[in-house]
Design a protein around this motif. Sequence first.
Motif, PDB file in Angstrom:
ATOM      1  N   UNK A   1      31.365  28.919  32.162  1.00  5.64           N
ATOM      2  CA  UNK A   1      31.453  30.379  32.048  1.00  5.64           C
ATOM      3  C   UNK A   1      32.366  30.972  33.114  1.00  5.64           C
ATOM      4  N   UNK A   2      32.414  30.353  34.279  1.00  8.89           N
ATOM      5  CA  UNK A   2      33.294  30.857  35.339  1.00  8.89           C
ATOM      6  C   UNK A   2      34.748  30.675  34.926  1.00  8.89           C
TER       7      UNK A   2
ATOM      8  N   UNK B   1      34.184  44.407  35.457  1.00  6.12           N
ATOM      9  CA  UNK B   1      32.719  44.352  35.514  1.00  6.12           C
ATOM     10  C   UNK B   1      32.130  44.074  34.142  1.00  6.12           C
ATOM     11  N   UNK B   2      32.656  44.715  33.124  1.00  6.24           N
ATOM     12  CA  UNK B   2      32.180  44.479  31.757  1.00  6.24           C
ATOM     13  C   UNK B   2      32.446  43.031  31.343  1.00  6.24           C
ATOM     14  N   UNK B   3      33.638  42.528  31.668  1.00 10.30           N
ATOM     15  CA  UNK B   3      33.934  41.118  31.372  1.00 10.30           C
ATOM     16  C   UNK B   3      32.971  40.183  32.095  1.00 10.30           C
ATOM     17  N   UNK B   4      32.738  40.439  33.368  1.00 12.51           N
ATOM     18  CA  UNK B   4      31.840  39.584  34.151  1.00 12.51           C
ATOM     19  C   UNK B   4      30.411  39.605  33.634  1.00 12.51           C
ATOM     20  N   UNK B   5      29.885  40.783  33.365  1.00 11.02           N
ATOM     21  CA  UNK B   5      28.517  40.891  32.848  1.00 11.02           C
ATOM     22  C   UNK B   5      28.423  40.273  31.457  1.00 11.02           C
ATOM     23  N   UNK B   6      29.432  40.482  30.637  1.00 11.71           N
ATOM     24  CA  UNK B   6      29.429  39.901  29.291  1.00 11.71           C
ATOM     25  C   UNK B   6      29.404  38.387  29.325  1.00 11.71           C
ATOM     26  N   UNK B   7      30.247  37.784  30.157  1.00  9.07           N
ATOM     27  CA  UNK B   7      30.252  36.323  30.255  1.00  9.07           C
ATOM     28  C   UNK B   7      28.959  35.807  30.892  1.00  9.07           C
TER      29      UNK B   7
END
Length: 102
Positions: free
Chosen positions: A37-38, A19-25
Motif C-alpha cells: 500500500x505504501x 490526504x485523501x489519497x493517503x486515507x483512501x489507500x
Amino acid sequence: MTLGKHITHRFLIFGIILSILGVGFYLKYLLFNDGKEIFQFLIGAFIWLFLSGSFLLYESSELKQNLNNKKKRRFNLITGISIFTIIGILILQFIIGAAKVF
C-alpha cells in the motif's frame, strides 16, 4: 486574489488531495501488512505531482494574457518547473537504483 492567498490556496488544495489519497489507500489496504500500500500511495502521489505541475504550467500560460497577474504567473511557472525537476530527479534516482540492483 493576492499572491499570498494564491500560494496558500495552492498548498491547501495539494494537501487535501494528498490526504485523501493517503486515507483512501490506508482504508483500502488496512488488512494487509506487506508494504504494497505504501508503494501504491507513492505512485498515486507521483501521479498527483505530475498533474499538479502540468496544471500550474498550463495556468501560468493562461495568466500570461492578463497583465495584472505577473507575480502569480511567475509563481506558477517556477513551482511547475520545480515540480517537474523534482520528478525528473526522482525518476533518475529510481532508474540508477534499479540498475545497481540488477
